[in-house]
Structures are given as C-alpha cells and as structure tokens.
Design a protein around this motif. Structure first.
Motif, PDB file in Angstrom:
ATOM      1  N   GLY A 235       0.821  -1.205   0.000  1.00  0.00           N
ATOM      2  CA  GLY A 235       0.000   0.000   0.000  1.00  0.00           C
ATOM      3  C   GLY A 235       0.853   1.252   0.000  1.00  0.00           C
ATOM      4  O   GLY A 235       1.987   1.245   0.481  1.00  0.00           O
ATOM      5  N   LYS A 236       0.310   2.338  -0.541  1.00  0.00           N
ATOM      6  CA  LYS A 236       1.048   3.597  -0.630  1.00  0.00           C
ATOM      7  C   LYS A 236       1.149   4.288   0.724  1.00  0.00           C
ATOM      8  O   LYS A 236       0.224   4.238   1.529  1.00  0.00           O
ATOM      9  N   ASP A 261       8.186 -15.674  15.922  1.00  0.00           N
ATOM     10  CA  ASP A 261       9.032 -15.556  14.733  1.00  0.00           C
ATOM     11  C   ASP A 261       8.270 -15.052  13.505  1.00  0.00           C
ATOM     12  O   ASP A 261       8.803 -15.049  12.391  1.00  0.00           O
ATOM     13  N   ALA A 262       7.030 -14.612  13.689  1.00  0.00           N
ATOM     14  CA  ALA A 262       6.262 -14.068  12.563  1.00  0.00           C
ATOM     15  C   ALA A 262       6.882 -12.751  12.099  1.00  0.00           C
ATOM     16  O   ALA A 262       7.434 -11.989  12.901  1.00  0.00           O
ATOM     17  N   GLN A 263       6.791 -12.492  10.797  1.00  0.00           N
ATOM     18  CA  GLN A 263       7.301 -11.252  10.216  1.00  0.00           C
ATOM     19  C   GLN A 263       6.192 -10.551   9.436  1.00  0.00           C
ATOM     20  O   GLN A 263       5.370 -11.208   8.790  1.00  0.00           O
ATOM     21  N   LEU A 264       6.195  -9.228   9.491  1.00  0.00           N
ATOM     22  CA  LEU A 264       5.271  -8.421   8.697  1.00  0.00           C
ATOM     23  C   LEU A 264       6.098  -7.584   7.733  1.00  0.00           C
ATOM     24  O   LEU A 264       6.868  -6.719   8.147  1.00  0.00           O
ATOM     25  N   LEU A 265       5.948  -7.853   6.435  1.00  0.00           N
ATOM     26  CA  LEU A 265       6.688  -7.138   5.401  1.00  0.00           C
ATOM     27  C   LEU A 265       5.784  -6.086   4.778  1.00  0.00           C
ATOM     28  O   LEU A 265       4.740  -6.416   4.201  1.00  0.00           O
ATOM     29  N   LEU A 266       6.172  -4.829   4.904  1.00  0.00           N
ATOM     30  CA  LEU A 266       5.383  -3.714   4.380  1.00  0.00           C
ATOM     31  C   LEU A 266       6.016  -3.217   3.089  1.00  0.00           C
ATOM     32  O   LEU A 266       7.179  -2.813   3.069  1.00  0.00           O
ATOM     33  N   ILE A 267       5.246  -3.237   2.005  1.00  0.00           N
ATOM     34  CA  ILE A 267       5.732  -2.829   0.692  1.00  0.00           C
ATOM     35  C   ILE A 267       4.939  -1.620   0.214  1.00  0.00           C
ATOM     36  O   ILE A 267       3.709  -1.612   0.282  1.00  0.00           O
ATOM     37  N   GLY A 268       5.640  -0.602  -0.260  1.00  0.00           N
ATOM     38  CA  GLY A 268       4.975   0.573  -0.815  1.00  0.00           C
ATOM     39  C   GLY A 268       5.038   1.805   0.055  1.00  0.00           C
ATOM     40  O   GLY A 268       4.737   2.911  -0.399  1.00  0.00           O
ATOM     41  N   LEU A 269       5.422   1.643   1.326  1.00  0.00           N
ATOM     42  CA  LEU A 269       5.527   2.795   2.213  1.00  0.00           C
ATOM     43  C   LEU A 269       6.813   3.565   1.928  1.00  0.00           C
ATOM     44  O   LEU A 269       7.737   3.056   1.298  1.00  0.00           O
TER      45      LEU A 269
END
Length: 401
Positions: A235-236, A261-269
C-alpha cells in the motif's frame, strides 16, 4: 499531450460499419499521468491492461487529463488550507478540478474530430465533455464518491469538500457524467448498485464487467510453501491511515505474542517511515515486478485492513500467488475474498479479530494451502483481463447505433 496510437491488424475499410469485428477508433481518457501503453505499475498497469487489450482489435489513442503546470499550481492555491492532510484531500476532488479535467477531455475529443468513433474513460473523476457530449462515451470505474462519503471513522477524516454546497455541486457534476454515458462498466456489483440507486442511472446502461489481475499468476505446477511465517502488505504511504496500517501493526503485535518468529513485510511505504516494532520490516516501494512477485511467492499470507478501499489490486495479486488473504469486510473486498474459503474477512479498526485470523492461518499450513488454492482458482475464473474485455467488447459497437 502526446498520444500513442495502436492499430489493429485488420483494416477497417474492409469491414462493414456494424460488424462486431470492425476496428473502432477509440479515445481512451485517463485521469493519471499515463499517456502510453508502457506503464507496468500501480494504476498505470490497469490502464495498460484495459486499453492495451482493446488495442489488439481497435485503434486506441490514449490521453491524460492530469492537471499540469499552471493548472496544477492554481488548484493547489485554490484548495489551500494550513492542515496538510485536508489540503491534499481538497485538491484531489473538487468541482473546479472536475470541470477542468472535463474541459481537457472535451478538447482532446475536438482535436481528434472524425478520427474518433467512441470515447472510453477510466474512472468517473470528470466528464469527457463540456456542455454536451461530442461522441458516444463509456466510463469504466471502481467507485463512486457517494460510496466513499458513506464511510465515517473517528480516526480518519475522509471529506473532499470544504462545505455542503461544494459536495452537492460535485455530486451533480458526477451524476451528469454517469447519466449521459452510453454504458457504465463497473468493477463490481457494489458500484453497479450505487450507479442506479445513488445517481439514477438507467440499469440497462450499467454492466458489471469486473477487473483483472495485473501480475502474472504463479505457475499452477509450482508447489507453494507456507512455512515462512511471513505476512505481506502492499500500500502507498500517502494512504497510511486509509489502508488501515495502524490497525495492521496493532494486530501484528498480538500475533507476535503467540508466534514470536512471525514477520510483517510492508511494501509501498516511504523508506523514511520509521517503524520501531519487532518483526516489522519496511521494504519501501518495489518497482521491479519480478522481485515483487517473488516476495509474494515466498510469503505465507497477505493481510490488509483498509477503512476505505474500492477494489484493492494487491489482494488480486496476492491471490494470484496462491496466498490466503485476511482483509476488511468493506467496499468491494467481500466480492473478491470469500470469507472462510479464500481467506478471512474482519472488521476494520479492530486488531483482535485480525490477529486471531492471522494466528489461525499461520498455525495451520494445510488451511493456508487450501485457501490459497481456492483463491488462485477464483482469480483465474473471475479476475483476468480476458474475461473483463470479453464482457466489454460486445457493447462497443452497439453504443454507436
């Protein structure tokens, strides 16, 4: 503005005027910066898929009605307020911008004259005429402002208008554009209903054609793995609140309490946005589509909880990569994600249900696999551009009669 023309292989001179296979001269109108069929990211990829698909049979000339130069700065001046978020909203949609875009579209039709049979406009952010239409036209859109304005959140001020009078003027302009169109093509049933109920458009003129995925689906023979514990969001940065990122971060914090060990990958910020939260990785904007595709392949699931979002393309892309999806039950999302079958739908602004859905999936690889497979099948059945264009094309010649 430069136009890029794409001609069909067939010669229109050899075909009768009413033949369904006759090559039409279509003027494509886009509110964004896309003026060629070469863009591969964001909204540009939708414009390319739509008009590029039409160009396989018809001659397409593409024009943008984006405000540039003096018009751009004049709009900023007219919309100015000391509150930056409000300034951004006021300058995005207002009656003055609607009229200027309409004038630019009208002028494009005038300039091409007899070289245009039909105007096809993406989105309803302007009318392709001033006064009265010069050519038959259609609008392909994912939303209406009345659907947008029906949302009310204490954490997100979403009004585009300075006052009620400005709102009513905008509704009137938008409604006139819809009602005079020969056809309205919509992404989903939600928008089709809004056209008839909120704007009084003749139901016979409104057709739900859907929308395609703009990322090539994963090879069906590929054995997708679900053991990475990676959750992906796209998301932008400018839509940080609207896309529900604060709620996603809050929900992910609850997930980490159960699955460390969960990961959150944020793309677009924006890469400058600092998020000091364990397990959260801000990858910034990824322009390379192959890299984006690989990251979706490697992830276990996709999650987003927007407050307002007509039809998120990222959800279709995630499903095309066989990812189960956890998303808000708002706007057109329930027409993409089938709750309990291809993922889970949760309320926006509620971290706990979001976390519970993510935990349920991450702890059950078989469930993720079955939901991912069903989502993938759904994309191939309902969200391809061949399917969209197959529904659009039969209407084009009839609009000239």
């Amino acid at each position: 503005m430069n136009a890029v023309e794409h001609r069909a292989n067939q010669s229109p001179a050899l075909l009768s005027d009413r033949s369904p296979s006759r090559s039409l001269r279509i003027l494509g109108i886009s509110p964004g910066a896309v003026e060629s069929l070469d863009s591969t990211t964001g909204y540009g990829s939708i414009v390319v898929a739509l008009f590029g698909g039409l160009a396989e049979q018809h001659r397409v000339t593409l024009r943008s009605v984006r405000l540039k130069g003096v018009l751009h700065y004049l709009n900023l001046l007219r919309s100015f307020t000391l509150q930056r978020p409000a300034w951004r909203r006021y300058s995005g949609l207002n009656p003055w911008v609607f009229r200027v875009r309409s004038y630019l579209a009208h002028r494009a039709v005038e300039q091409l004259g007899d070289n245009v049979d039909l105007v096809m406009q993406w989105q309803g952010l302007n009318a392709p005429f001033v006064g009265k239409p010069l050519k038959p036209y259609t609008i392909y859109t994912d939303y209406t402002t009345k659907l947008h304005d029906a949302h009310h959140y204490p954490t997100y001020r979403n009004s585009f208008y300075r006052n009620e009078q400005e709102r009513e003027v905008y509704y009137r302009l938008e409604g006139e554009a819809y009602r005079q169109a020969c056809r309205i093509f919509t992404y989903n049933e939600l928008v089709r209903r809004s056209m008839t109920k909120d704007y009084g458009v003749d139901p016979e003129r409104v057709v739900t054609v859907g929308v395609g995925v703009c990322l090539e689906p994963i090879d069906p023979a590929v054995e997708k793995r679900y053991d990475s514990r990676q959750i992906v969001f796209i998301g932008k940065d400018s839509a940080f609140i609207r896309k529900g990122v604060p709620n996603l971060l809050a929900g992910f914090a609850l997930v980490r309490e159960v699955i460390p060990d969960a990961q959150l990958l944020l793309i677009g910020l924006s890469p400058d946005r600092v998020l000091n939260q364990p397990g959260v990785v801000n990858l910034g904007f990824i322009k390379d589509r192959q890299r984006l595709k690989q990251m979706l392949k490697d992830a276990a699931l996709y999650a987003m909880t927007p407050l307002i979002d007509p039809s998120p393309g990222a959800i279709r892309e995630a499903m095309a990569m066989k990812l189960p999806v956890v998303a808000s039950n708002v706007d057109g999302i329930p027409e993409m994600v089938i709750d309990g079958e291809t993922g889970y739908l949760v309320p926006p602004e509620e971290p706990k249900p979001l976390a519970e859905a993510i935990i349920t999936l991450l702890q059950d690889e078989n469930k993720m696999r079955s939901m991912g497979e069903r989502g993938y099948t759904r994309v191939l059945e309902y969200f391809t551009w061949d399917r969209v264009l197959g529904k659009v094309k039969p209407h084009l010649h009839s609009m000239l009669e």
